[in-house]
Design a protein around this motif. Structure first.
Motif, mmCIF file in Angstrom:
data_model
loop_
_atom_site.group_PDB
_atom_site.id
_atom_site.type_symbol
_atom_site.label_atom_id
_atom_site.label_comp_id
_atom_site.label_asym_id
_atom_site.label_seq_id
_atom_site.Cartn_x
_atom_site.Cartn_y
_atom_site.Cartn_z
ATOM 1 N N GLY A 1 13.150 -8.380 12.379
ATOM 2 C CA GLY A 1 14.345 -9.200 12.376
ATOM 3 C C GLY A 1 15.559 -8.578 13.021
ATOM 4 O O GLY A 1 16.476 -9.285 13.385
ATOM 5 N N LEU A 2 15.594 -7.261 13.151
ATOM 6 C CA LEU A 2 16.808 -6.634 13.664
ATOM 7 C C LEU A 2 17.233 -7.131 15.038
ATOM 8 O O LEU A 2 18.416 -7.271 15.283
ATOM 9 C CB LEU A 2 16.664 -5.114 13.662
ATOM 10 C CG LEU A 2 16.659 -4.483 12.269
ATOM 11 C CD1 LEU A 2 16.414 -2.984 12.382
ATOM 12 C CD2 LEU A 2 17.961 -4.741 11.548
ATOM 13 N N PRO A 3 16.333 -7.455 15.963
ATOM 14 C CA PRO A 3 16.821 -7.925 17.253
ATOM 15 C C PRO A 3 17.319 -9.363 17.249
ATOM 16 O O PRO A 3 17.887 -9.818 18.212
ATOM 17 C CB PRO A 3 15.603 -7.787 18.165
ATOM 18 C CG PRO A 3 14.443 -7.791 17.270
ATOM 19 C CD PRO A 3 14.907 -7.234 15.961
ATOM 20 N N LEU B 1 13.144 -15.200 11.821
ATOM 21 C CA LEU B 1 12.490 -14.092 11.126
ATOM 22 C C LEU B 1 11.073 -14.486 10.717
ATOM 23 O O LEU B 1 10.120 -13.732 10.924
ATOM 24 C CB LEU B 1 13.312 -13.685 9.910
ATOM 25 C CG LEU B 1 12.781 -12.547 9.043
ATOM 26 C CD1 LEU B 1 12.601 -11.278 9.855
ATOM 27 C CD2 LEU B 1 13.721 -12.306 7.866
ATOM 28 N N ALA B 2 10.921 -15.689 10.180
ATOM 29 C CA ALA B 2 9.594 -16.166 9.769
ATOM 30 C C ALA B 2 8.647 -16.277 10.963
ATOM 31 O O ALA B 2 7.485 -15.875 10.885
ATOM 32 C CB ALA B 2 9.723 -17.521 9.066
ATOM 33 N N GLU C 1 6.988 -22.561 8.763
ATOM 34 C CA GLU C 1 6.352 -21.946 9.927
ATOM 35 C C GLU C 1 4.841 -21.802 9.739
ATOM 36 O O GLU C 1 4.087 -22.022 10.675
ATOM 37 C CB GLU C 1 6.987 -20.596 10.246
ATOM 38 C CG GLU C 1 8.387 -20.696 10.800
ATOM 39 C CD GLU C 1 8.494 -21.558 12.045
ATOM 40 O OE1 GLU C 1 7.623 -21.469 12.944
ATOM 41 O OE2 GLU C 1 9.460 -22.338 12.119
ATOM 42 N N PHE C 2 4.388 -21.428 8.548
ATOM 43 C CA PHE C 2 2.947 -21.364 8.301
ATOM 44 C C PHE C 2 2.324 -22.742 8.503
ATOM 45 O O PHE C 2 1.233 -22.860 9.073
ATOM 46 C CB PHE C 2 2.645 -20.850 6.888
ATOM 47 C CG PHE C 2 2.553 -19.354 6.774
ATOM 48 C CD1 PHE C 2 1.677 -18.620 7.560
ATOM 49 C CD2 PHE C 2 3.340 -18.666 5.863
ATOM 50 C CE1 PHE C 2 1.584 -17.240 7.451
ATOM 51 C CE2 PHE C 2 3.260 -17.283 5.744
ATOM 52 C CZ PHE C 2 2.377 -16.571 6.546
ATOM 53 N N HIS D 1 11.876 -18.062 2.106
ATOM 54 C CA HIS D 1 10.659 -18.677 1.559
ATOM 55 C C HIS D 1 10.424 -20.042 2.198
ATOM 56 O O HIS D 1 9.309 -20.348 2.658
ATOM 57 C CB HIS D 1 10.762 -18.807 0.037
ATOM 58 C CG HIS D 1 9.512 -19.274 -0.606
ATOM 59 N ND1 HIS D 1 9.153 -20.612 -0.674
ATOM 60 C CD2 HIS D 1 8.500 -18.591 -1.194
ATOM 61 C CE1 HIS D 1 7.998 -20.720 -1.289
ATOM 62 N NE2 HIS D 1 7.573 -19.511 -1.611
ATOM 63 N N GLN D 2 11.462 -20.851 2.278
ATOM 64 C CA GLN D 2 11.341 -22.176 2.885
ATOM 65 C C GLN D 2 10.952 -22.064 4.361
ATOM 66 O O GLN D 2 10.094 -22.802 4.844
ATOM 67 C CB GLN D 2 12.657 -22.955 2.735
ATOM 68 C CG GLN D 2 12.602 -24.362 3.267
ATOM 69 C CD GLN D 2 11.608 -25.234 2.527
ATOM 70 O OE1 GLN D 2 11.419 -25.109 1.322
ATOM 71 N NE2 GLN D 2 10.945 -26.122 3.241
#
Length: 166
Positions: free
Chosen positions: A125-127, A156-157, A63-64, A57-58
């Motif tokens: 996210g897997l890579p 991931l974000a 990133e947004f 969440h953080q």
């Protein structure tokens, strides 16, 4: 007067512009974004690792903000997600002690835009692999692990937001 120095200067100045234009790079401003505000819905942690949803969440909020998208509780577009996989794997050992680890993460997301259309972002996210060194005192290992977890959630974000915006 020899025109070659002027021509060389012109080529030198125009080369970066031509290279950037030819590789698909483009500059986006805030007005061209598909949305200017978003609400982060439920982030579920389906792993045994505590507090990953809080770190994600953080990372999403940060990133947004970098893209100029406001995260507000009343926004109509909603991003929700489930962290499905989170594992820490030993990469290398020294004197029978693991000194380097990596995280593997996997998550699914759903994005509902302002028209109600739902977009699924699967297996994100897997890579991403974030390595960190764990040699030395336990408190150093825990601090390095915390930093690596935050970095993994930030990666991931970035991936999810890049998929939504571009």
């Amino acid at each position: 007067m020899d025109p070659r120095p002027r021509l060389m200067l012109l080529i030198f100045l125009l080369a970066p512009v031509l290279l950037a234009a030819g590789c698909g790079y483009s500059v986006y401003n805030r007005a061209s974004l598909p949305f200017t505000e978003v609400r982060i819905g439920k982030l579920e942690n389906a792993t045994l690792e505590p507090k990953l949803q809080d770190k994600l969440h953080q990372a999403l909020v940060e990133e947004f903000a970098k893209y100029g998208v406001a995260v507000t509780p009343g926004a109509v577009p909603v991003l929700s997600g489930v962290i499905k996989n989170f594992s820490m794997v030993s990469l290398s050992e020294k004197d029978d002690i693991t000194v380097e680890y990596r995280f593997l993460i996997g998550a699914d997301f759903t994005f509902q835009d302002s028209t109600g259309k739902i977009r699924e972002i699967k297996d994100r996210g897997l890579p991403f692999i974030v390595s960190f060194t764990g040699a030395g005192a336990l408190q150093n290992l825990l601090a390095a692990r915390e930093t690596a977890e935050k970095s993994a959630m930030s990666d991931l974000a970035k991936s999810v937001i890049g998929t939504l915006i571009y």
